[in-house]
Structure formats: structure tokens, C-alpha cells
Motif scaffolding. Structure first.
Motif, PDB file in Angstrom:
ATOM      1  N   ALA A  74      -0.124   0.377  12.284  1.00  0.00           N
ATOM      2  CA  ALA A  74       1.190   0.443  11.676  1.00  0.00           C
ATOM      3  C   ALA A  74       2.271  -0.316  12.342  1.00  0.00           C
ATOM      4  O   ALA A  74       3.038  -1.184  11.988  1.00  0.00           O
ATOM      5  CB  ALA A  74       1.503   1.749  11.218  1.00  0.00           C
ATOM      6  N   SER A  98      10.625  -3.757   4.132  1.00  0.00           N
ATOM      7  CA  SER A  98       9.371  -2.811   4.180  1.00  0.00           C
ATOM      8  C   SER A  98       9.466  -1.353   4.093  1.00  0.00           C
ATOM      9  O   SER A  98       8.493  -0.781   3.344  1.00  0.00           O
ATOM     10  CB  SER A  98       8.936  -2.913   5.575  1.00  0.00           C
ATOM     11  N   THR A 111       1.876  -3.944  12.386  1.00  0.00           N
ATOM     12  CA  THR A 111       2.154  -4.391  10.837  1.00  0.00           C
ATOM     13  C   THR A 111       3.777  -4.724  11.477  1.00  0.00           C
ATOM     14  O   THR A 111       4.425  -5.906  10.867  1.00  0.00           O
ATOM     15  CB  THR A 111       1.959  -3.679   9.994  1.00  0.00           C
ATOM     16  N   TRP A 120       1.381  -1.570  -1.927  1.00  0.00           N
ATOM     17  CA  TRP A 120       1.370  -0.911  -0.666  1.00  0.00           C
ATOM     18  C   TRP A 120       0.574   0.349  -0.745  1.00  0.00           C
ATOM     19  O   TRP A 120      -0.222   0.852  -0.054  1.00  0.00           O
ATOM     20  CB  TRP A 120       2.879  -0.727  -0.479  1.00  0.00           C
ATOM     21  N   ILE A 141      -1.802   4.601  13.474  1.00  0.00           N
ATOM     22  CA  ILE A 141      -0.303   4.456  13.705  1.00  0.00           C
ATOM     23  C   ILE A 141      -0.141   3.144  14.545  1.00  0.00           C
ATOM     24  O   ILE A 141       0.854   2.424  14.442  1.00  0.00           O
ATOM     25  CB  ILE A 141       0.422   5.481  14.505  1.00  0.00           C
ATOM     26  N   LEU A 177      -2.428   2.117   1.487  1.00  0.00           N
ATOM     27  CA  LEU A 177      -2.261   3.480   2.182  1.00  0.00           C
ATOM     28  C   LEU A 177      -3.031   4.449   1.237  1.00  0.00           C
ATOM     29  O   LEU A 177      -3.864   5.230   1.770  1.00  0.00           O
ATOM     30  CB  LEU A 177      -1.024   3.959   2.450  1.00  0.00           C
ATOM     31  N   GLN A 209      -4.847   2.773   5.003  1.00  0.00           N
ATOM     32  CA  GLN A 209      -4.264   2.027   6.012  1.00  0.00           C
ATOM     33  C   GLN A 209      -2.780   1.857   5.922  1.00  0.00           C
ATOM     34  O   GLN A 209      -2.268   1.266   4.932  1.00  0.00           O
ATOM     35  CB  GLN A 209      -4.899   0.542   6.255  1.00  0.00           C
ATOM     36  N   LEU A 210      -1.865   2.229   6.899  1.00  0.00           N
ATOM     37  CA  LEU A 210      -0.536   2.302   6.873  1.00  0.00           C
ATOM     38  C   LEU A 210       0.131   0.862   7.329  1.00  0.00           C
ATOM     39  O   LEU A 210      -0.307   0.452   8.370  1.00  0.00           O
ATOM     40  CB  LEU A 210      -0.037   3.327   7.665  1.00  0.00           C
ATOM     41  N   SER A 211       0.967   0.305   6.577  1.00  0.00           N
ATOM     42  CA  SER A 211       1.739  -0.689   6.774  1.00  0.00           C
ATOM     43  C   SER A 211       3.179  -0.520   6.754  1.00  0.00           C
ATOM     44  O   SER A 211       3.718   0.140   5.761  1.00  0.00           O
ATOM     45  CB  SER A 211       1.336  -2.015   5.704  1.00  0.00           C
ATOM     46  N   ILE A 212       3.974  -0.730   7.901  1.00  0.00           N
ATOM     47  CA  ILE A 212       5.406  -0.549   7.673  1.00  0.00           C
ATOM     48  C   ILE A 212       5.979  -2.037   7.834  1.00  0.00           C
ATOM     49  O   ILE A 212       7.130  -2.250   8.384  1.00  0.00           O
ATOM     50  CB  ILE A 212       5.998   0.526   8.843  1.00  0.00           C
TER      51      ILE A 212
END
Ligand SMILES: Nc1ncnc2c1ncn2[C@@H]1O[C@H](COP(=O)(O)OP(=O)(O)O)[C@@H](O)[C@H]1O
Ligand SMILES: [Mg+2]
Lengths: 241, 343
Positions: free
Chosen positions: B121, B252, B124, B52, B118, B56, B61-64
Motif C-alpha cells: 500500500a 486517492s 502505491t 478500488w 501494508i 481490496l 490488495q490495498l491501494s492508497i
């Protein structure tokens, strides 16, 4: 002699505001050209159009005879046009050296090759001693020089400099002028936006004058400062020299 | 002079890394089964955190919704093994390819339509929730009843990735070590440089010739594929797969806690963060059970996490590094010495 860059009837509007209006000019290889005009004249917008950061509303941009105005900025850069940002944009979490390395990765994947190119670029703008510094430790003039070094690392054929000498002391500016002249002697073509007329007179072999988005004059520095239209619209408003 | 300093720092990092993994190796040989299973989870979440973190901390790149990729890895291993008896190695590879492609597709679609930051995100999360609901109703993969691996026979079978608690501990340790080495390797390669540039300022990176569209897809699919590998091993360790736990929002969040608490974008952050967060959660959970205070773990956990984020916003690992420098603790003292010798 063919031109390196040709700007043909370029226009760009933002909503109702026409920021660049039917502007045409061309740049010959190995020369330094200045783009001048009062604040809001459309100089930065012109840079954005040439560099692919903005799409024109109408008109064309040709680089080495190929149309580039539909290409994204990374493609334009890889074709040989590098630009600096008037409002500097350092990569904050990366050191000065690392910032200067990024551009080199447009032509090499070898990290040590990129590092030596970065040192070379920093050297040429007088920043080599600060290579390991963080970007927030740099003064504003140094950050502008970092912008220049970042652009130089891409090995451009055409360099677009947006007010990089703003805030420099005269001696420092003289140093940069020397650097630009040396780069131009080495075959680099430079288009620069600059407010200090003394510098423009000294380095530029041609000058393009914008006012309210339109080109109002073009010629040698001597011709341009003698042009009544220029005197009236621009120099009268704020002659620095 | 700078070169010498870099070399000293380099050696200190190597020394620190080797020491940490040697100690973790000893833990695997000497500790009791409870500690070993707890540490297996810590190491697996270290690896997931690294995956992860790549996305990021380096790629910006933000993944939640990383549970999506973890879950795809788990189900690939589970379905192939439980239903067809196919080796988990094949399952891991399948899961990585599957998750990598799913990650690349999500990235392609969203960046093609200028969904970023965002909003990406949020996308995701939506993708992960969609997959969770789909798998919850899909009889073939066990739906809500889940999938169960046959009980281990006791012996270690490398070709089938089956073995006892200690075996899985070392598998997890190998993954975490691979994560550290891989992160370092990528960080120092040209990919690390252009990804960090893209993370710090995407348009400025593009102006310098970085093809950010391709690079975003690449970093996301690499992160997705490695998360799937972690998920596959997690499923083997747990012996069962349930859609709500392996693809849920909770997972997550667990994936990103390690790097956030430990230090975003750092090589050792995910390890330090997982070491701090997971045992604490288990300890408080056990304490809550014995004191009959349900939810004690969640409350303590929350309080501690908020404190960390509040007092050490860049994470525990950067704080440790600062502390070592300040008090000249052994690794740094050694570093200064080596500098003097070289100078
Ligand atoms: N992205 C934008 N959106 C709206 N208006 C803009 C934008 N960029 C520039 N402008 C406007 O276009 C005009 C020309 O701006 P600019 O090219 O920055 O001038 P200069 O660089 O010559 O000072 C200004 O009136 C400015 O406010
Ligand atoms: Mg401007």
C-alpha cells in the motif's frame, strides 16, 4: 513397485534448531501411512517440506519420480498433493461450501462443477448439512473436517492430513477412519499425522516414527509399537491408547 | 430448500438493482443541472470506488495510490484529445492499457520482492506521488498549468464523447451500472472465488492450488485499468486536468471513501457510500461559504466519516440490509413471500 512419494535425506533447520534431520521414507500408492512422534518431533515441518510451503536445507522430495522440493505450494498442489493445516485456516468470509469449492478451481473454471465437487467432498467428511454455514459457526472438529474437504476438492493423488482427528469423539473418529479407508480403496494415498495410537493401529499399513527431527523407526504398526527405541522415546512419554 | 432461498434472494437483488438504476435514470431526466452535475460526480466516484473495491474488497490488495491510475486515464484522454484531436474513446482505451500495464508492473515488482500488505500500500502511494511530481514538471502535458479541453459546442457527439451536463450524467450512470454488473459477474465467476480465497488467507489459498502471484497481478491491473476509464471520463466532465487534483493524495482518498463508507467488498457499497459522502461534502462546503466558516465541510465531513466507521464498521450498505431484515421492509418481505410460494 515404484513409490508415489520419495523423501530422500531431508533436512531443515531454523537458525540453530534442526527440525528435520536426514529423514528418508517412501510412500506406495493407495496406502495409508502414519507419521508419528512426540510434539515438536518435526512432523508438521515434514509436511511443509513435502507440500512446498518450506524449502529443505538439504535432501530431496520426489513425487511420481519428479523432484518437487523447489516448487511453490500451488504447483505441488496442482501436481496432486493436497494438505491440511494442523492449525486450521478457513477462509473466514466465505461459507463452508465456498471454502470447499476453492480447491476444485485448480482443475476447473466451471463454478457449478466446482460446487458439485465441493458438495461431494463435504459429503464424504460428513459436513454436507452445514454447507451454508459460516466457518465460525463450526466446532473445531468440524473445522478440521472442512480442512480435509478443502483438500479433497483438489482431487489429490496424495493427501497429507495433519492431526485432523484431534478432538473428535471415538464414534466420530471411527466415521472418519471409515472415510479414509474408502478413499484409500479408491486409490488415494494418505500420509497422516495422528496422536491416537488406536487410530494409527487401525488405519495405517505403515508407520514412520520421528523423534527430535530424525526417523527412529519405520514398519508395520505392530513392528513399530514393539520397537524398544519407539517405546522409550515416544510411547513412554504419552501412550494414548 | 437452499436453492429456493438463493433464487428468492437473487430476485430481490435484481429488483433492488433495477429499481435503483431506474430512479437514477429519472434523476437524469428530471433533476436540475446542479443536482445532475453533483450526481455525475457521485456516479463517477461510484465507478472508481467499484474499481478500488475489486482490488481490496475481493482481491485483498490495498491501494492508497489509486490516483495514479485515475490520472493516467485522465492524461491519456486529455493529451490525445487536446493536443492531437484524437477521440476520447481512443484515449480511454489507451489509458486503460497504460494504467493496466503500470499496475501490473508495480504488482509484479513488489510481489517478486515479497513486498506485500501494508508495504505494498505504501508503495502505491509512492508511485502515485512520483507520477504526480513528474507530471507537475512535464511541460508537454501542461505541467502545473494543466490541460484544458475546448469548451463544449452544445451538441452531443457520441464519437467524440462530447455533450452537455445531462449527456455526461448518463455516461457516468452507464459506467456505474457497468461497474455493478461487472462486479457481480466477476464475483460469481471462478475469479471471484479464488480472489476471495486469496484475500482471506493467501498461503491457505496457495496450498489449494491458487496461483496467487498471477491472480494478484491480474486483479491489480484490472482495477488499475477500470480506474483509468473512470479518470478519463472525470477529466472530460471537469473540462480540465491538474496534476495536484487528478493525481494527488486527496483523490486517492476520495476513491476509497465510497466503498469504505458504503461497505467493503459489496456490490452496492460504493454507490451507497458515494451517495452519502459526496453530496454531504458539497452541502457543507456551500453552507460553510454562506456562513463564512471556512473548513466547515472538512470538519463535518470528518466527524460524519468517523461516526460511520465507528458505529457501522462494515459500512452503510450491510447495515441497511440488516435493518431491512429486522423490520421486514418491502424488499425482504417480498422475499419471504416468494419463498413461501416456492416451498
Ligand atoms: N517456522 C518455524 N520457525 C522456527 N522454528 C520452527 C518453525 N516451525 C517449526 N519449528 C520448530 O521445529 C520443531 C518441529 O516442529 P513441528 O514440525 O511443528 O513438530 P510437530 O508437528 O512434530 O509437533 C519444533 O521445535 C518447532 O518449534
Ligand atoms: Mg505438528
Amino acid at each position: 513397485m515404484t513409490a508415489l512419494l520419495e523423501v530422500e535425506n531431508l533436512s531443515r533447520s531454523f537458525g540453530g534448531l534442526v527440525a528435520v534431520k536426514d529423514v528418508s521414507f517412501s510412500l506406495r500408492a493407495g496406502r495409508i501411512t502414519a507419521l508419528i512422534g512426540p510434539n515438536g518431533a518435526g512432523k508438521t515441518t515434514c509436511f511443509n517440506l513435502v507440500a512446498g510451503a518450506l524449502k529443505p536445507t538439504s535432501g530431496r522430495v520426489l513425487f511420481e519420480g519428479r523432484q518437487i522440493d523447489n516448487s511453490p505450494p500451488e504447483t505441488v498442489c496442482r501436481m496432486g498433493i493436497a494438505r491440511t493445516f494442523q492449525i486450521v485456516r478457513p477462509m473466514r468470509e466465505m461459507s463452508v461450501l465456498e471454502n470447499a469449492m476453492i480447491g476444485a478451481f485448480s482443475w476447473t473454471r466451471n463454478v457449478s462443477e466446482a460446487r458439485s465437487k465441493a458438495y461431494e467432498s463435504l459429503e464424504s467428511v460428513g459436513l454436507a448439512a452445514k454447507a451454508q454455514a459460516r466457518t465460525d459457526q463450526l466446532t473445531l472438529p468440524d473445522r478440521k473436517m472442512l480442512e480435509t474437504a478443502k483438500a479433497l476438492s483438489t482431487r489429490p493423488k496424495l493427501l497429507l492430513l495433519d492431526e485432523v482427528m484431534a478432538g473428535l469423539r471415538p464414534t466420530e473418529a471411527a466415521g472418519i477412519v471409515g472415510v479414509l479407508q474408502k478413499l484409500a480403496e479408491g486409490g488415494l494415498t494418505i500420509l497422516l499425522v495422528e496422536h491416537v495410537m488406536r487410530i494409527v493401529m487401525e488405519v495405517a499399513s505403515r508407520v514412520v516414527v520421528l523423534h527430535h527431527g530424525a526417523k527412529i523407526a519405520e514398519g508395520t504398526p505392530g513392528e513399530v509399537v514393539a520397537d524398544p527405541k519407539v517405546l522409550e522415546s515416544y510411547l513412554g512419554a504419552g501412550f494414548h491408547a | 430448500m437452499q436453492k429456493k432461498f438463493d433464487r428468492g434472494l437473487e430476485r430481490a437483488r435484481w429488483l433492488a438493482g433495477i429499481t435503483v438504476f431506474a430512479v437514477l435514470g429519472l434523476v437524469g431526466l428530471l433533476a436540475n443541472p446542479y443536482v445532475i452535475s453533483l450526481m455525475t460526480i457521485v456516479l463517477l466516484f461510484t465507478f472508481l470506488g467499484q474499481s478500488w473495491n475489486l482490488m481490496l474488497g475481493i482481491g485483498g490488495q490495498l491501494s492508497i495510490g489509486h490516483a495514479l491510475f485515475v490520472g493516467l486515464g485522465a492524461y491519456s484522454v486529455g493529451v490525445l484529445y487536446v493536443k492531437y484531436g484524437i477521440s476520447p474513446w481512443v484515449g480511454l482505451l489507451t489509458g486503460m492499457i497504460l494504467a493496466g500495464s503500470v499496475g501490473a508492473s508495480i504488482a509484479w515488482l513488489s510481489f517478486r520482492f515479497e513486498v506485500r500488505g501494508i508495504y505494498f500500500a505504501l508503495l502505491t502511494i509512492a508511485a502515485a506521488e512520483f507520477a504526480r511530481i513528474m507530471f507537475s514538471g512535464w511541460e508537454f502535458v501542461g505541467a502545473m498549468q494543466g490541460l484544458f479541453f475546448p469548451a463544449p459546442t452544445g451538441g452531443i457527439e457520441i464519437s467524440m464523447l462530447r455533450g452537455d451536463v445531462r449527456f455526461y450524467y448518463f455516461v457516468a450512470l452507464a459506467l456505474a451500472a457497468l461497474g455493478v454488473i461487472g462486479t457481480e459477474f466477476i464475483s460469481r465467476s471462478y475469479l471471484g472465488y479464488v480472489w476471495r480465497a486469496m484475500r482471506d488467507d493467501e498461503s491457505a489459498a496457495r496450498a489449494l492450488g491458487v496461483r496467487t502471484f498471477q491472480h494478484k497481478i491480474l486483479v491489480i491491473s484490472l482495477s488499475a485499468a477500470t480506474a483509468a476509464a473512470g479518470g478519463g471520463v472525470l477529466a472530460l466532465v471537469q473540462g480540465s486536468i491538474f496534476p495536484d487534483s487528478i493525481m494527488g493524495m486527496g483523490l486517492s482518498v476520495d476513491v476509497l471513501l465510497g466503498p469504505v463508507v458504503g461497505g467493503l467488498g459489496t456490490t452496492f457499497g460504493p454507490l451507497v457510500g458515494s451517495l452519502a459522502a459526496i453530496p454531504l461534502n458539497h452541502l457543507m462546503s456551500a453552507l460553510g461559504d454562506s456562513l463564512r466558516i471556512p473548513g466547515l465541510n472538512n470538519i463535518t465531513y470528518g466527524v460524519v466519516l468517523i461516526s460511520v466507521v465507528w458505529f457501522l464498521p462494515d459500512g452503510i450498505w450491510p447495515a441497511i440490509v440488516r435493518l431491512c431484515k429486522a423490520i421486514q421492509a418491502p424488499p425482504t418481505a417480498w422475499l419471504w413471500q416468494s419463498r413461501k410460494v416456492e416451498e
